[in-house]
Design an enzyme around this catalytic site. Structure first.
Site, PDB file in Angstrom:
ATOM      1  N   GLY A  81       0.835  -1.205   0.000  1.00 47.83           N
ATOM      2  CA  GLY A  81       0.000   0.000   0.000  1.00 47.83           C
ATOM      3  C   GLY A  81       0.868   1.253   0.000  1.00 47.83           C
ATOM      4  N   HIS A 213      -5.442  -6.445   6.455  1.00 49.72           N
ATOM      5  CA  HIS A 213      -6.412  -5.589   5.753  1.00 49.72           C
ATOM      6  C   HIS A 213      -7.599  -6.418   5.218  1.00 49.72           C
ATOM      7  CE1 HIS A 213      -3.926  -1.735   5.609  1.00 49.72           C
ATOM      8  NE2 HIS A 213      -3.287  -2.578   6.387  1.00 49.72           N
TER       9      HIS A 213
HETATM   10  C1  LIG Z   1      -4.052   4.467   5.662  1.00 50.37           C
HETATM   11  C2  LIG Z   1      -2.879   3.619   5.235  1.00 50.37           C
HETATM   12  N1  LIG Z   1      -2.139   4.018   4.184  1.00 50.37           N
HETATM   13  C3  LIG Z   1      -1.090   3.292   3.757  1.00 50.37           C
HETATM   14  C4  LIG Z   1      -0.735   2.107   4.369  1.00 50.37           C
HETATM   15  C5  LIG Z   1       0.447   1.347   3.867  1.00 50.37           C
HETATM   16  O1  LIG Z   1       0.115   0.052   3.431  1.00 50.37           O
HETATM   17  P1  LIG Z   1       1.212  -1.103   3.473  1.00 50.37           P
HETATM   18  O2  LIG Z   1       1.350  -1.550   4.883  1.00 50.37           O
HETATM   19  O3  LIG Z   1       0.647  -2.160   2.578  1.00 50.37           O
HETATM   20  O4  LIG Z   1       2.478  -0.533   2.949  1.00 50.37           O
HETATM   21  C6  LIG Z   1      -1.468   1.658   5.470  1.00 50.37           C
HETATM   22  C7  LIG Z   1      -1.096   0.414   6.158  1.00 50.37           C
HETATM   23  O5  LIG Z   1      -1.679  -0.036   7.089  1.00 50.37           O
HETATM   24  C8  LIG Z   1      -2.570   2.430   5.919  1.00 50.37           C
HETATM   25  O6  LIG Z   1      -3.282   2.050   6.980  1.00 50.37           O
END
Ligand SMILES: Cc1ncc(COP(=O)(O)O)c(C=O)c1O
Length: 426
Positions: A81, A213
């Protein structure tokens, strides 16, 4: 793999897989539990035995299925993410198609996952942190209005904990002030506003498929797009800046350059593996049922909270439909300053807890990177920082475990409230 071998593999996996509810020995009510099984693991094994481990046809198929699910024109898969946020931010400053100039200001909510904020700063844009409404956990529009300057060019929304922002008001605000809109939906897959999926309101949305998630590809992420051209642009940025795998071939390719190594822009390497897409294809099929179960449990939690003074859960805006990520709670009244005691009590009883992500990000040591930011200017975020926490939520929680959690929470609140009134008398 032939059918007989596949059958043998699936039978073996069925026997080998342990009970997912026992996956966290420390907590009987953990933040999350595995939602993948024979289908996902079997498909990932097939990738390996077919020697198709790097990004390929499964990734493309999953991108298409995901875009259809959220109602986007196309989607581009990445390895997390955070990488999806990075692509969204770098798309704004693509040197060959810039939408913003270095130093242009981007409004970003101050309560979020930090990589959303860093993606903007890393792309050479100026982050302007905006306060958050503790009743919704989402952006405070009045503060957004106060922080506008002539250099403000974009709003990077986040739908925290699966609660959609009031997208009618946000869209009107962005239109009025000529701001680009991008959305971080990493905690909000399945959330809607006016029956439209988050991640489809602006120039693109980011999603996370991390373990906890709404669906998982182990690690992984996705960016939703509004056009094939935009998807091609993101695919170039995703993989080395080369032209491979685009929908529309580069028309003016130099004949002097071998098209297999044709570099048309700068780029990262944010590609997912084919194993992640293999997981994603199966998880996406299960997503509607998993999200229904999340909603069912979150509704039971809302009812519990409504019966307990001093506790509240985020308000969903009119027109919004949440897709609960976890079970966030805000404390008030006699419990307002008792978060530490309550979460310690819950942890000691086997219930895992977390603060509401980074809290007031301006209070984190890393905020120094952003320069002159006054942490005390975020009063809504401070309330979340001091009085908010969350419990886990997984579609795998059964009714008995969930009821036991509610009863333990009830007893823990009573215990903390008792000590709180003793303190007051003393
Ligand atoms: C609101 C939000 N943005 C971005 C991310 C980043 O995702 P990732 O952990 O897959 O890098 C997260 C991760 O929990 C998140 O909660």
């Amino acid at each position: 793999m032939n059918d007989a071998t596949r059958q043998t593999m699936q039978t073996w996996l069925q026997d080998a897989l342990p009970d997912a509810t026992q996956s966290n020995p420390k907590y009987w009510f953990p933040l999350t539990m595995p939602t993948y099984g024979v289908d996902e693991i079997g498909e990932a094994i097939e990738c390996m035995v077919d020697f198709q481990t790097s990004m390929g046809q499964r990734t493309r198929a999953f991108e298409r299925q995901f875009a259809d699910y959220v109602g986007a024109t196309d989607a581009v898969m990445v390895n997390s993410g955070s990488s999806a946020d990075l692509l969204l931010a770098y798309q704004l400053v693509n040197p060959l198609n810039p939408k913003l100039q270095p130093g242009d200001e981007v409004l970003v909510p101050v309560v979020t996952w930090p990589t959303q904020v860093w993606s903007i700063a890393m792309a050479g844009l100026k982050v302007e942190l905006v306060d958050v409404d503790p009743q919704t956990l989402n952006v405070d529009l009045d503060d957004m209005r106060r922080r506008l300057t002539p250099r403000t060019k974009c709003f990077f929304a986040v739908h925290l904990m699966g609660n959609p922002c009031a997208m009618d008001a946000i869209r009107a605000f962005c239109n009025e002030h000529d701001l680009l809109l991008i959305e971080d939906c990493c905690e909000a897959l399945g959330a809607k506003f006016d029956d439209q999926h988050v991640g489809t309101f602006g120039l693109g949305g980011s999603f996370s498929f991390f373990f906890s998630h709404h669906m998982t590809t182990m690690e992984g992420g996705m960016v939703t797009c509004t056009s094939e051209e935009q998807a091609d642009e993101l695919r170039v940025l995703r993989a080395h800046g080369w032209s491979r795998g685009l929908q529309n071939q580069v028309a003016d390719a130099s004949p002097a350059i071998d098209s297999r190594y044709l570099f048309v822009n700068w780029g990262f390497n944010l590609r997912p593996t084919e194993l992640q897409a293999a997981f994603g294809m199966h998880q996406l099929v299960k997503l509607p049922a998993m999200n229904d179960r999340r909603r069912e449990l979150a509704t039971r939690f809302d009812d519990f909270v409504a019966a307990h003074p001093g506790l509240s859960t985020p308000k969903v805006p009119r027109g919004g439909e949440g897709s609960p990520f976890a079970l966030p709670v805000m404390l008030s009244g006699a419990l307002a300053d008792r978060r530490g005691e309550l979460t310690t009590e819950l942890e000691s009883k086997g219930i895992e807890t977390r603060p509401i992500v980074a809290g007031n990000l301006a209070r984190q040591p890393a905020a120094a990177i952003l320069g002159d930011v006054d942490p005390s200017a975020y009063r809504g975020a401070d309330q979340i920082h001091q009085r908010g926490f969350y419990l886990g939520l997984s579609p795998g929680f059964d009714d008995v475990v969930f009821q036991r959690m509610l009863e333990t929470l009830d007893a823990s609140i009573a215990k903390v409230s008792r000590t709180s009134s003793i303190h007051k008398v003393a």
